[in-house]
Scaffold this motif. Structure first.
Motif, PDB file in Angstrom:
ATOM      1  N   THR A 388       0.657  -1.094   0.200  1.00 46.75           N
ATOM      2  CA  THR A 388      -0.372   0.592  -0.133  1.00 46.75           C
ATOM      3  C   THR A 388       0.323   1.336   0.063  1.00 46.75           C
ATOM      4  N   TYR A 389       2.195   1.083  -0.446  1.00 48.27           N
ATOM      5  CA  TYR A 389       3.590   2.753  -0.263  1.00 48.27           C
ATOM      6  C   TYR A 389       2.654   2.577  -1.602  1.00 48.27           C
ATOM      7  N   ASP A 390       2.963   4.582  -1.436  1.00 49.47           N
ATOM      8  CA  ASP A 390       3.036   5.297  -2.281  1.00 49.47           C
ATOM      9  C   ASP A 390       3.734   4.672  -3.924  1.00 49.47           C
ATOM     10  N   SER A 391       2.779   4.828  -4.849  1.00 49.98           N
ATOM     11  CA  SER A 391       3.776   4.789  -6.223  1.00 49.98           C
ATOM     12  C   SER A 391       4.101   5.394  -6.703  1.00 49.98           C
ATOM     13  N   ILE A 392       5.359   5.276  -7.022  1.00 49.75           N
ATOM     14  CA  ILE A 392       6.018   6.668  -8.136  1.00 49.75           C
ATOM     15  C   ILE A 392       5.454   6.296  -9.649  1.00 49.75           C
ATOM     16  N   ASP A 393       5.381   5.418 -10.040  1.00 53.04           N
ATOM     17  CA  ASP A 393       5.047   4.437 -11.413  1.00 53.04           C
ATOM     18  C   ASP A 393       3.903   5.261 -12.387  1.00 53.04           C
ATOM     19  N   HIS A 394       3.414   7.055 -11.960  1.00 55.87           N
ATOM     20  CA  HIS A 394       2.256   7.140 -12.235  1.00 55.87           C
ATOM     21  C   HIS A 394       2.497   8.208 -13.066  1.00 55.87           C
ATOM     22  N   GLU A 395       3.253   8.572 -13.486  1.00 53.63           N
ATOM     23  CA  GLU A 395       3.977   9.228 -14.276  1.00 53.63           C
ATOM     24  C   GLU A 395       5.097   8.518 -15.300  1.00 53.63           C
ATOM     25  N   GLU A 396       5.143   7.348 -15.194  1.00 54.16           N
ATOM     26  CA  GLU A 396       5.805   6.595 -16.069  1.00 54.16           C
ATOM     27  C   GLU A 396       4.713   5.753 -17.168  1.00 54.16           C
ATOM     28  N   PRO A 397       4.332   5.812 -17.879  1.00 51.89           N
ATOM     29  CA  PRO A 397       3.922   5.107 -19.006  1.00 51.89           C
ATOM     30  C   PRO A 397       3.515   3.682 -19.135  1.00 51.89           C
ATOM     31  N   GLU A 398       2.956   3.206 -18.953  1.00 52.86           N
ATOM     32  CA  GLU A 398       2.665   1.544 -19.789  1.00 52.86           C
ATOM     33  C   GLU A 398       2.959   1.654 -20.802  1.00 52.86           C
ATOM     34  N   VAL A 399       2.516   2.490 -21.523  1.00 50.40           N
ATOM     35  CA  VAL A 399       2.668   2.472 -23.248  1.00 50.40           C
ATOM     36  C   VAL A 399       2.759   3.922 -23.118  1.00 50.40           C
ATOM     37  N   ILE A 400       3.556   3.252 -24.729  1.00 54.12           N
ATOM     38  CA  ILE A 400       4.157   5.183 -25.194  1.00 54.12           C
ATOM     39  C   ILE A 400       3.592   4.701 -26.652  1.00 54.12           C
ATOM     40  N   ILE A 401       2.629   5.543 -27.238  1.00 48.05           N
ATOM     41  CA  ILE A 401       2.551   5.383 -28.976  1.00 48.05           C
ATOM     42  C   ILE A 401       3.351   6.638 -29.283  1.00 48.05           C
ATOM     43  N   CYS A 402       3.609   6.222 -30.638  1.00 42.66           N
ATOM     44  CA  CYS A 402       4.518   6.900 -31.385  1.00 42.66           C
ATOM     45  C   CYS A 402       3.926   7.134 -32.601  1.00 42.66           C
ATOM     46  N   GLY A 403       3.069   8.531 -32.736  1.00 40.71           N
ATOM     47  CA  GLY A 403       1.692   8.926 -33.956  1.00 40.71           C
ATOM     48  C   GLY A 403       0.657   9.362 -33.047  1.00 40.71           C
ATOM     49  N   PHE A 404       0.383  10.397 -33.135  1.00 42.35           N
ATOM     50  CA  PHE A 404      -0.743  10.346 -32.356  1.00 42.35           C
ATOM     51  C   PHE A 404      -1.749  10.981 -33.799  1.00 42.35           C
ATOM     52  N   GLY A 405      -2.046  11.318 -34.615  1.00 51.28           N
ATOM     53  CA  GLY A 405      -3.077  11.113 -35.787  1.00 51.28           C
ATOM     54  C   GLY A 405      -3.819   9.984 -35.316  1.00 51.28           C
ATOM     55  N   ARG A 406      -5.117   9.866 -36.820  1.00 52.99           N
ATOM     56  CA  ARG A 406      -6.031   9.630 -36.967  1.00 52.99           C
ATOM     57  C   ARG A 406      -5.988   7.115 -36.382  1.00 52.99           C
ATOM     58  N   PHE A 407      -5.201   7.123 -36.872  1.00 51.49           N
ATOM     59  CA  PHE A 407      -4.941   5.531 -35.875  1.00 51.49           C
ATOM     60  C   PHE A 407      -4.335   5.693 -34.486  1.00 51.49           C
ATOM     61  N   GLY A 408      -3.411   6.706 -34.636  1.00 55.03           N
ATOM     62  CA  GLY A 408      -2.891   6.973 -32.713  1.00 55.03           C
ATOM     63  C   GLY A 408      -4.659   6.879 -31.980  1.00 55.03           C
ATOM     64  N   GLN A 409      -4.701   8.103 -32.511  1.00 57.99           N
ATOM     65  CA  GLN A 409      -5.857   9.088 -31.091  1.00 57.99           C
ATOM     66  C   GLN A 409      -6.557   7.497 -30.792  1.00 57.99           C
ATOM     67  N   ILE A 410      -7.258   7.157 -31.451  1.00 59.04           N
ATOM     68  CA  ILE A 410      -8.346   6.098 -30.880  1.00 59.04           C
ATOM     69  C   ILE A 410      -7.957   5.072 -30.033  1.00 59.04           C
ATOM     70  N   ILE A 411      -6.970   4.964 -30.074  1.00 61.53           N
ATOM     71  CA  ILE A 411      -5.693   4.312 -29.065  1.00 61.53           C
ATOM     72  C   ILE A 411      -5.814   4.897 -28.077  1.00 61.53           C
ATOM     73  N   GLY A 412      -5.290   5.616 -28.470  1.00 67.96           N
ATOM     74  CA  GLY A 412      -4.947   6.385 -26.914  1.00 67.96           C
ATOM     75  C   GLY A 412      -6.593   7.040 -26.539  1.00 67.96           C
ATOM     76  N   ARG A 413      -7.735   7.357 -26.935  1.00 62.08           N
ATOM     77  CA  ARG A 413      -8.539   7.542 -26.130  1.00 62.08           C
ATOM     78  C   ARG A 413      -9.540   5.981 -25.313  1.00 62.08           C
ATOM     79  N   ILE A 414      -9.009   4.850 -25.426  1.00 65.09           N
ATOM     80  CA  ILE A 414      -9.719   3.382 -25.062  1.00 65.09           C
ATOM     81  C   ILE A 414      -8.348   3.642 -24.262  1.00 65.09           C
ATOM     82  N   MET A 415      -7.161   3.710 -24.066  1.00 64.99           N
ATOM     83  CA  MET A 415      -6.151   3.676 -22.824  1.00 64.99           C
ATOM     84  C   MET A 415      -7.002   4.532 -21.615  1.00 64.99           C
ATOM     85  N   THR A 416      -6.970   6.132 -22.236  1.00 68.12           N
ATOM     86  CA  THR A 416      -8.338   7.157 -21.409  1.00 68.12           C
ATOM     87  C   THR A 416      -9.020   6.822 -20.428  1.00 68.12           C
TER      88      THR A 416
END
Length: 583
Positions: A388-416
């Motif tokens: 239950t300790y404070d996590s330091i990983d909230h700023e560290e991404p589990e996923v990196i999306i390279c390119g945030f156009g039509r293709f990447g934005q849909i993935i990002g919205r679902i991740m969010t």
């Protein structure tokens, strides 16, 4: 044509670093000790190839300035707030208690509480480079124990700036504090307002109309310009660089700035440690070996005991506490930085500064063997998933999306929507600015550069999604990540079948062809409109998908042989027809 003297000096510095640093890293003693030894060898205490280290030090101090800028850049206010408990208790406690105990001993040596307190705070700092390397090697960074260690190091990194400011305020050089308080406050407010409202639009214009070199020049101008402005109002250059970093910590250009500054910081900071090594007095060690060695072991002992006590208070086992304590017991690289400033400003006499430098260096030297010794008696901490300790990983991404156009934005919205942290990179500054208006976490940066991926957190990420438009860039990034970060799973967008062959040859298996799934969906609807049931249509589409993916895998080895590809495709069509007829 006269031969410039600085070229010969540069060859000596670079040769010493190229020889010593890889050697010391290979034997597990780290790059910092390699730089220090390189400086000792070429300096007045060694073979005296360089007789005046002061000239190098004046240039190399810019490495310290850039380091402080990067510290500010990495300390996002939200991240600090999330880590407030561990940083506040463990980090602050370690520094203040260690410094308090060391200060008492130093007072009997200096007879001056101000100097004793400055030196105690300096010795209370640990080496981030050594500690992080050891924690990563022993695989404790993702554990609750590793998080406590990271909190200690983070607090120390933050504390460097006020310690340097304290050195300036106690300095005998009154010019450091000659600025009017009102003018100082007005300039600070102006800098903050400029960073808040004008800096990002200015960088956006530079990114849009300039090139990579101009962006790098802008990065350097920000660091040096703000640092010089702070000197003009009576503050330190280091404080100015730190403030500049803080102003840009939440900027969409953060990763790009970090990428641009990092090479200059690394080179100049290496030169700084070489200069410190050149100033180390080996004759002093030969004259006072027991004082230096006992000082190093005393420093390591005090800091280890303090860390053990704090962790035991937080219910860690004695073994775990000792395990982390020996990793953080050495003096730190910032100690050389602070001592350099204190000596230059006349606060600490040269003899005492040289003694402390040697104590820090030997404590770093002894850290690795002591850690190896302790490792034999201490089991690796458990990676308790239920902590239950404070996590330091909230700023560290589990996923990196390279390119945030039509293709990447849909993935990002679902991740969010799924509460999965991700970081998106795109090198179109205008597009980045537009997308951020909708609340997306996206940064301006060139994902094809490995240093940009490192700054974005690729080493800690689980997945990399390549959603760029350019097939060549996707293939290039896929190859780099497969070589340097093989643990990261890659999901790649393929422009066409030929591009899919290239990605498959790189070892990727999660390949998404742009129009493949949409074409299959259209085929299913077409079959239904012609009288097939939904189940029949979906079954035929699934059969086609499986067959085509198998055909793709079989044809990869012939991707450069057009005649063979035509032959494989012809055989594939016959096989598919046979499958449908049997069905």
């Amino acid at each position: 044509m006269p031969h410039p003297e600085w070229i010969q000096s540069a060859i000596i510095y670079l040769s010493a670093a190229v020889i010593c640093v890889p050697l010391f890293r290979k034997i597990g003693l780290g790059a910092i000790l390699g730089y220090l030894v390189a400086g000792i060898v070429i300096g007045p205490s060694g073979i005296a190839l360089i007789s005046d280290p002061e000239k190098l030090l004046s240039l190399a101090e810019f490495g310290v300035i850039m380091l402080l800028f990067l510290i500010g850049l990495e300390i996002a206010p939200r991240k600090l707030w999330e880590m407030r408990k561990s940083v506040g208790i463990t980090g602050t406690g370690q520094l203040l208690i260690s410094a308090g105990l060391i200060c008492v001993g130093l007072f009997f040596l200096t007879k001056d509480w101000d100097i004793a307190w400055i030196l105690a705070l300096t010795l209370g700092l640990s080496s981030t480079a050594f500690a992080v390397q050891l924690m990563a090697e022993y695989e404790i960074l993702p554990t609750p124990l590793g998080r406590q260690g990271f909190s200690i190091l983070l607090l120390q990194d933050i504390a460097v700036v006020p310690i340097l400011f304290l050195v300036s305020s106690l300095s005998a050089d009154e010019s450091a504090a000659s600025g009017s308080p009102a003018v100082t406050a007005m300039v600070l407010v102006a800098v903050i307002l400029f960073g808040r409202f004008a800096l990002n639009p200015l960088l956006r214009i530079i990114a849009h109309y300039g090139n990579r070199e101009v962006m790098t020049a802008a990065s350097l101008l920000i660091v040096v310009g703000v640092a010089e402005l702070m000197v003009a109002i009576g503050l330190s250059m280091g404080l100015g660089a730190f403030i500049a970093g803080l102003l840009l910590a939440n900027s969409k250009f953060r990763h790009q700035l970090e990428t641009d500054i990092e090479p200059f910081k690394g080179l100049l900071l290496g030169l700084f440690f070489i200069a410190v090594g050149m100033q180390m007095n080996l004759e002093l060690f030969l004259q006072e070996p027991w004082f230096i060695l006992l000082g190093a072991f005393a420093l390591m002992g005090v800091k280890t005991l303090v860390i053990v006590g704090l962790l035991k208070f937080q219910k860690f086992s004695l073994r775990e506490s000792l395990f982390l304590g020996v990793m953080l017991c050495q003096g730190g690289e910032f100690g050389f930085v602070i001592l350099s400033q204190a000596s230059a400003q006349g606060l600490v006499e040269a003899h005492l500064s040289q003694q402390i430098n040697l104590i820090i260096a030997f404590s770093m030297l002894f850290t690795v063997p002591v850690a190896l010794l302790v490792k034999k008696f201490v089991s690796k901490p458990k990676n308790a998933g239920e902590n239950t300790y404070d996590s330091i990983d909230h700023e560290e991404p589990e996923v990196i999306i390279c390119g945030f156009g039509r293709f990447g934005q849909i993935i990002g919205r679902i991740m969010t929507a799924s509460h999965i942290p991700f970081t998106a990179l795109d090198k179109d500054a205008t597009h980045v600015g537009f997308v951020r208006r909708f609340g997306n976490k996206i940064f301006y940066g060139d994902a094809s550069r490995m240093d940009t991926l490192e700054a974005a957190g690729i080493a800690e990420a689980k997945l990399l999604v390549l959603a760029l438009d350019d097939p060549k860039t996707i293939t290039k990034i896929a190859h780099q990540v497969r070589v340097h970060w093989p643990h990261v799973k890659i999901i790649a967008r393929a422009r066409n079948r030929g591009h899919a062959y290239q990605l498959y040859a790189e070892g990727l298996r999660h390949i998404i062809r742009e129009t493949f799934e949409s074409s299959l969906q259209a085929a299913a609807i077409t079959l239904q409109e012609l009288g097939f049931t939904e189940g029949q249509a979906l079954e035929k589409v699934d059969m086609f998908r499986i067959h085509d993916e198998q055909l793709l895998a079989e044809a990869v080895e012939y991707k450069d042989d057009l005649a063979k590809l035509i032959e494989v495709a012809s055989e594939g069509r016959k096989e598919l027809q046979d499958i449908f007829e049997k069905d």
